[in-house]
Design a protein around this motif. Structure first.
Motif, PDB file in Angstrom:
ATOM      1  N   PRO A 176       0.832  -1.205   0.000  1.00  0.00           N
ATOM      2  CA  PRO A 176       0.000   0.000   0.000  1.00  0.00           C
ATOM      3  C   PRO A 176       0.871   1.262   0.000  1.00  0.00           C
ATOM      4  O   PRO A 176       1.857   1.334   0.725  1.00  0.00           O
ATOM      5  CB  PRO A 176      -0.796  -0.099   1.304  1.00  0.00           C
ATOM      6  CG  PRO A 176      -0.741  -1.535   1.691  1.00  0.00           C
ATOM      7  CD  PRO A 176       0.565  -2.055   1.155  1.00  0.00           C
TER       8      PRO A 176
ATOM      9  N   ALA B 126      -0.290   5.285  -0.371  1.00  0.00           N
ATOM     10  CA  ALA B 126      -1.285   6.332  -0.649  1.00  0.00           C
ATOM     11  C   ALA B 126      -0.737   7.397  -1.590  1.00  0.00           C
ATOM     12  O   ALA B 126      -1.486   8.046  -2.311  1.00  0.00           O
ATOM     13  CB  ALA B 126      -1.765   6.958   0.650  1.00  0.00           C
TER      14      ALA B 126
ATOM     15  N   HIS C 190      -5.276   3.542  -7.797  1.00  0.00           N
ATOM     16  CA  HIS C 190      -6.573   3.148  -7.245  1.00  0.00           C
ATOM     17  C   HIS C 190      -7.398   2.526  -8.359  1.00  0.00           C
ATOM     18  O   HIS C 190      -7.113   2.713  -9.536  1.00  0.00           O
ATOM     19  CB  HIS C 190      -7.297   4.311  -6.562  1.00  0.00           C
ATOM     20  CG  HIS C 190      -7.936   5.287  -7.502  1.00  0.00           C
ATOM     21  ND1 HIS C 190      -7.247   6.263  -8.167  1.00  0.00           N
ATOM     22  CD2 HIS C 190      -9.227   5.425  -7.883  1.00  0.00           C
ATOM     23  CE1 HIS C 190      -8.077   6.973  -8.909  1.00  0.00           C
ATOM     24  NE2 HIS C 190      -9.292   6.482  -8.776  1.00  0.00           N
TER      25      HIS C 190
ATOM     26  N   ASN D 176     -12.147   6.366   2.874  1.00  0.00           N
ATOM     27  CA  ASN D 176     -11.127   7.210   2.257  1.00  0.00           C
ATOM     28  C   ASN D 176     -11.776   8.369   1.510  1.00  0.00           C
ATOM     29  O   ASN D 176     -11.153   9.012   0.682  1.00  0.00           O
ATOM     30  CB  ASN D 176     -10.254   6.375   1.308  1.00  0.00           C
ATOM     31  CG  ASN D 176      -8.920   7.009   1.019  1.00  0.00           C
ATOM     32  OD1 ASN D 176      -8.375   7.716   1.845  1.00  0.00           O
ATOM     33  ND2 ASN D 176      -8.386   6.769  -0.168  1.00  0.00           N
TER      34      ASN D 176
ATOM     35  N   TYR E  49     -14.901   6.672  -1.781  1.00  0.00           N
ATOM     36  CA  TYR E  49     -13.575   6.078  -1.766  1.00  0.00           C
ATOM     37  C   TYR E  49     -13.384   5.233  -0.515  1.00  0.00           C
ATOM     38  O   TYR E  49     -13.784   5.625   0.579  1.00  0.00           O
ATOM     39  CB  TYR E  49     -12.507   7.179  -1.793  1.00  0.00           C
ATOM     40  CG  TYR E  49     -12.664   8.125  -2.955  1.00  0.00           C
ATOM     41  CD1 TYR E  49     -11.997   7.905  -4.145  1.00  0.00           C
ATOM     42  CD2 TYR E  49     -13.483   9.247  -2.855  1.00  0.00           C
ATOM     43  CE1 TYR E  49     -12.131   8.773  -5.215  1.00  0.00           C
ATOM     44  CE2 TYR E  49     -13.629  10.120  -3.926  1.00  0.00           C
ATOM     45  CZ  TYR E  49     -12.953   9.873  -5.098  1.00  0.00           C
ATOM     46  OH  TYR E  49     -13.097  10.729  -6.154  1.00  0.00           O
TER      47      TYR E  49
ATOM     48  N   VAL F 203     -10.518   2.094   1.311  1.00  0.00           N
ATOM     49  CA  VAL F 203      -9.299   1.302   1.263  1.00  0.00           C
ATOM     50  C   VAL F 203      -9.695  -0.111   1.667  1.00  0.00           C
ATOM     51  O   VAL F 203     -10.311  -0.316   2.717  1.00  0.00           O
ATOM     52  CB  VAL F 203      -8.216   1.860   2.212  1.00  0.00           C
ATOM     53  CG1 VAL F 203      -6.958   0.993   2.172  1.00  0.00           C
ATOM     54  CG2 VAL F 203      -7.884   3.305   1.860  1.00  0.00           C
ATOM     55  N   ASP F 204      -9.358  -1.100   0.813  1.00  0.00           N
ATOM     56  CA  ASP F 204      -9.739  -2.485   1.110  1.00  0.00           C
ATOM     57  C   ASP F 204      -8.818  -3.062   2.195  1.00  0.00           C
ATOM     58  O   ASP F 204      -7.811  -2.436   2.550  1.00  0.00           O
ATOM     59  CB  ASP F 204      -9.787  -3.329  -0.166  1.00  0.00           C
ATOM     60  CG  ASP F 204      -8.449  -3.834  -0.655  1.00  0.00           C
ATOM     61  OD1 ASP F 204      -7.391  -3.566  -0.029  1.00  0.00           O
ATOM     62  OD2 ASP F 204      -8.430  -4.518  -1.692  1.00  0.00           O
TER      63      ASP F 204
ATOM     64  N   TYR G 245      -5.471  -1.710  -0.925  1.00  0.00           N
ATOM     65  CA  TYR G 245      -5.790  -1.110  -2.220  1.00  0.00           C
ATOM     66  C   TYR G 245      -6.850  -0.034  -2.050  1.00  0.00           C
ATOM     67  O   TYR G 245      -7.834  -0.216  -1.342  1.00  0.00           O
ATOM     68  CB  TYR G 245      -6.300  -2.166  -3.214  1.00  0.00           C
ATOM     69  CG  TYR G 245      -5.232  -3.078  -3.727  1.00  0.00           C
ATOM     70  CD1 TYR G 245      -4.348  -2.657  -4.724  1.00  0.00           C
ATOM     71  CD2 TYR G 245      -5.093  -4.372  -3.225  1.00  0.00           C
ATOM     72  CE1 TYR G 245      -3.353  -3.497  -5.199  1.00  0.00           C
ATOM     73  CE2 TYR G 245      -4.099  -5.215  -3.703  1.00  0.00           C
ATOM     74  CZ  TYR G 245      -3.237  -4.773  -4.686  1.00  0.00           C
ATOM     75  OH  TYR G 245      -2.263  -5.607  -5.152  1.00  0.00           O
ATOM     76  N   ARG G 246      -6.644   1.082  -2.738  1.00  0.00           N
ATOM     77  CA  ARG G 246      -7.629   2.162  -2.714  1.00  0.00           C
ATOM     78  C   ARG G 246      -8.611   1.926  -3.854  1.00  0.00           C
ATOM     79  O   ARG G 246      -8.210   1.725  -4.999  1.00  0.00           O
ATOM     80  CB  ARG G 246      -6.932   3.512  -2.850  1.00  0.00           C
ATOM     81  CG  ARG G 246      -6.054   3.785  -1.634  1.00  0.00           C
ATOM     82  CD  ARG G 246      -5.275   5.087  -1.692  1.00  0.00           C
ATOM     83  NE  ARG G 246      -4.572   5.239  -2.954  1.00  0.00           N
ATOM     84  CZ  ARG G 246      -4.595   6.360  -3.675  1.00  0.00           C
ATOM     85  NH1 ARG G 246      -5.267   7.412  -3.290  1.00  0.00           N
ATOM     86  NH2 ARG G 246      -3.926   6.424  -4.809  1.00  0.00           N
TER      87      ARG G 246
ATOM     88  N   GLU H 234     -12.666   2.943  -5.554  1.00  0.00           N
ATOM     89  CA  GLU H 234     -13.651   4.022  -5.715  1.00  0.00           C
ATOM     90  C   GLU H 234     -14.860   3.474  -6.467  1.00  0.00           C
ATOM     91  O   GLU H 234     -14.723   2.589  -7.307  1.00  0.00           O
ATOM     92  CB  GLU H 234     -13.001   5.151  -6.529  1.00  0.00           C
ATOM     93  CG  GLU H 234     -13.929   6.249  -6.990  1.00  0.00           C
ATOM     94  CD  GLU H 234     -13.242   7.248  -7.912  1.00  0.00           C
ATOM     95  OE1 GLU H 234     -13.928   8.192  -8.340  1.00  0.00           O
ATOM     96  OE2 GLU H 234     -12.039   7.103  -8.219  1.00  0.00           O
TER      97      GLU H 234
END
Length: 178
Positions: free
Chosen positions: A110, A112, A117, A143, A160, A162-163, A167-168, A170
């Motif tokens: 990860p 950011a 994403h 997020n 949004y 974050v899993d 992972y980000r 949307e």
């Protein structure tokens, strides 16, 4: 093909350039065999024949069962389901697999600040809201709450998350409210 659970799919391998043995190979994705008629068949064209820019994407995770719990619930809120399931891979989409989730030893860490994403199409704004709620309920982290992002477009309604693997993701509905 041992270990995949898919009779009509082929395993794609890549190897590290500095090693030339099979043990150096890493599984990166599972694709349908050419000419096979299955739910795995990729949807590279829209119903009107328009060619899509991206056919599918694969992400690596350490815990495939945790990823399944999360993505089953989260993507179902947008009308997507798990179309392919094996011991070490999951394929999600509506009519064809567009997202592969693959068990790997070294997933992308990860970050950011990377800008990476995944954005999933949502049919309605209510679906964006449902996606966000489902993701948080399934272990994701907020997020960005559902809402208009007018700096991206007049009708850019997104949420949004974050899993659990970092992972980000949307969900986006670009339709105007009718």
């Amino acid at each position: 093909m041992a270990g995949t659970g898919c009779q009509d799919a082929c395993l794609i391998l890549t190897h590290q350039a500095e090693r030339d043995d099979f043990e150096a190979c890493r599984k990166i994705a599972i694709f349908p065999k050419p000419g096979s008629a299955s739910r795995l068949t990729m949807g590279t064209r829209t119903a009107t024949g328009e060619l899509l820019m991206i056919d599918h994407i694969s992400i690596g995770v350490r815990d495939i069962s945790r990823a399944k719990q999360f993505y089953d619930v989260t993507l179902n809120a947008l009308g997507y389901t798990c179309l392919s399931e094996a011991e070490d891979s999951l394929g999600y989409g509506r009519d064809a697999v567009a997202l592969w989730v693959v068990a790997v030893d070294s997933p992308v860490p990860p970050d950011a600040g990377s800008g990476l994403h995944l954005c999933f199409a949502a049919p309605t704004r209510k679906d964006v809201d449902a996606f966000h709620k489902a993701a948080l309920g399934a272990g994701g982290y907020d997020n960005g709450k559902p809402g208009l992002r007018t700096n991206y477009g007049a009708n850019y309604y997104a949420a949004y998350v974050v899993d659990p693997g970092g992972y980000r993701i949307e969900a986006l509905c670009g339709q105007a409210v009718s």
